[in-house]
Design an enzyme around this catalytic site. Structure first.
Site, PDB file in Angstrom:
ATOM      1  N   SER A 117       0.971  -0.996   0.266  1.00 48.65           N
ATOM      2  CA  SER A 117       0.098  -0.763   0.065  1.00 48.65           C
ATOM      3  C   SER A 117       1.031   0.720   0.095  1.00 48.65           C
ATOM      4  O   SER A 117       1.453   1.431  -0.864  1.00 48.65           O
ATOM      5  CB  SER A 117      -1.170  -0.034   1.253  1.00 48.65           C
ATOM      6  OG  SER A 117      -2.059   1.232   0.852  1.00 48.65           O
ATOM      7  N   GLU A 209      -1.399  -2.758  -7.843  1.00 48.05           N
ATOM      8  CA  GLU A 209      -3.090  -3.134  -7.044  1.00 48.05           C
ATOM      9  C   GLU A 209      -3.663  -1.883  -6.511  1.00 48.05           C
ATOM     10  O   GLU A 209      -2.429  -0.937  -6.193  1.00 48.05           O
ATOM     11  CB  GLU A 209      -2.423  -4.112  -5.761  1.00 48.05           C
ATOM     12  CG  GLU A 209      -1.765  -3.594  -4.958  1.00 48.05           C
ATOM     13  CD  GLU A 209      -2.354  -2.557  -4.039  1.00 48.05           C
ATOM     14  OE1 GLU A 209      -3.781  -2.515  -3.571  1.00 48.05           O
ATOM     15  OE2 GLU A 209      -1.574  -1.826  -2.612  1.00 48.05           O
ATOM     16  N   HIS A 279      -5.208  -5.380  -1.096  1.00 49.39           N
ATOM     17  CA  HIS A 279      -5.182  -5.611  -0.302  1.00 49.39           C
ATOM     18  C   HIS A 279      -6.746  -6.891   0.521  1.00 49.39           C
ATOM     19  O   HIS A 279      -7.268  -6.619  -0.220  1.00 49.39           O
ATOM     20  CB  HIS A 279      -6.120  -3.999  -0.005  1.00 49.39           C
ATOM     21  CG  HIS A 279      -5.084  -2.668  -0.338  1.00 49.39           C
ATOM     22  ND1 HIS A 279      -4.604  -2.390  -0.681  1.00 49.39           N
ATOM     23  CD2 HIS A 279      -5.385  -1.892   1.558  1.00 49.39           C
ATOM     24  CE1 HIS A 279      -3.801  -1.212  -0.207  1.00 49.39           C
ATOM     25  NE2 HIS A 279      -3.972  -0.701   0.320  1.00 49.39           N
TER      26      HIS A 279
END
Length: 311
Positions: A117, A209, A279
């Site tokens: 992230s 992502e 995630h």
């Protein structure tokens, strides 16, 4: 399609009893339970966790002031007894401290840097300034499934292929390439464009992502990379999980796969979507900076590691 090899150095495998720095370079923990969970996860891997001085601090949406977070990272970089840095969580804030880090110390003593992230900012900086492999994988506080734990150990402890075949993936554009793994969270990849820490996607397999980003925002970020020239010599796109916001009604008319299809067709490169990256509970740990082979029709990503066992 043959792509040139990376020059990135693999940090040493993280062995049993290794001292692991638990760091919070981005957002704050929600409670001390996050620190306890991080310590527990490290001990379950037979590691010795070291909670850094400012890991539990909070300054609005940041885990302490910029100087605090940078100091924790630098202290771990400079400590020869620390084998790895495991980020407690993501959130936001890592890019704020990129110009305060001691990259010379990290080059002198490369260590495994682990997280995903917002931690993409640190991965990008380590790649551009140090040319060291870092690990896009679960944060320290998370609940790690057996699948995630297996991939994590393969990547960081055994340095074997931590990916492989994923039958549920969706082939967007067929092809097979060998290239350097680069990328991470799409929002950060896009945000770093035009900065000294911009991710080099030349001859790279772009692994991306994101979460809670509407389709039009994914479209915008991909076109930012396209229009900036960042994707001019990209070898392939391998998309992970893109869980959309619950209120993203536009996704009924256009999917993220259609965005990736449009971009990959324009570039003429292989593309796949739906790999277990992001995630999600079951996720691969992906060594950024490592060489890999991607076959989008076989739905397979193989990492080329110092120890090639397990391909």
């Amino acid at each position: 399609m043959a792509i040139k090899s990376t020059t990135a150095v693999w940090p040493a495998p993280v062995a049993a009893n290794a001292r692991i720095a638990l760091v919070s370079p981005s957002g704050p923990i929600r409670s001390l339970d996050d620190i306890a969970a991080s310590e527990r996860n490290a001990r379950e891997l037979n590691w010795s966790p070291v909670v850094t001085a400012n890991a539990a601090k909070k300054a609005a949406y940041l885990a302490g002031e910029d100087a605090d977070r940078a100091n924790d990272l630098n202290d771990a970089f400079r400590d020869d007894t620390i084998a790895a840095l495991w980020c407690v969580r993501g959130g936001y804030g890592a890019m704020r401290i990129l110009d305060q880090l001691d990259y010379d110390a990290f080059i002198k003593s490369p260590k495994a840097l682990i997280g995903y992230s917002d931690i993409t900012a640190l991965h990008a900086a380590i790649a551009s300034r140090c040319e060291v492999v870092s690990f896009h994988g679960p944060t320290a506080r998370g609940t790690h499934s057996g699948f995630s734990r297996d991939s994590f150990v393969r990547a960081i402890v055994r340095q074997e292929n931590s990916c492989g075949t994923w039958p549920a993936a969706r082939t967007i554009r067929g092809g097979r390439v060998k290239g350097r793994i680069a990328g991470g969270n799409l929002s950060l990849v896009a945000a770093l464009t035009g900065t000294p820490y911009q991710i080099d996607l030349s001859d790279a397999i772009l692994v991306i992502e994101d979460v809670n980003e509407a389709v039009y925002r994914v479209d915008r970020m991909m076109h930012q990379l396209l229009l900036s020239g960042s994707l001019d010599n990209c070898a392939a796109i391998a998309a992970g999980d893109f869980t959309l916001p619950a209120d993203d009604h536009d996704s009924l008319d256009r999917s993220v796969d259609e965005v990736f299809s449009e971009i990959s067709e324009r570039l003429g490169i292989p593309c796949i979507s739906g790999f277990p990256v992001g995630h999600i509970e079951d996720q691969w740990t992906v060594p950024l900076g490592a060489d890999a082979e991607l076959d989008t029709e076989a739905k397979r990503l193989d990492i080329i590691t110092p120890n090639k066992t397990g391909k």
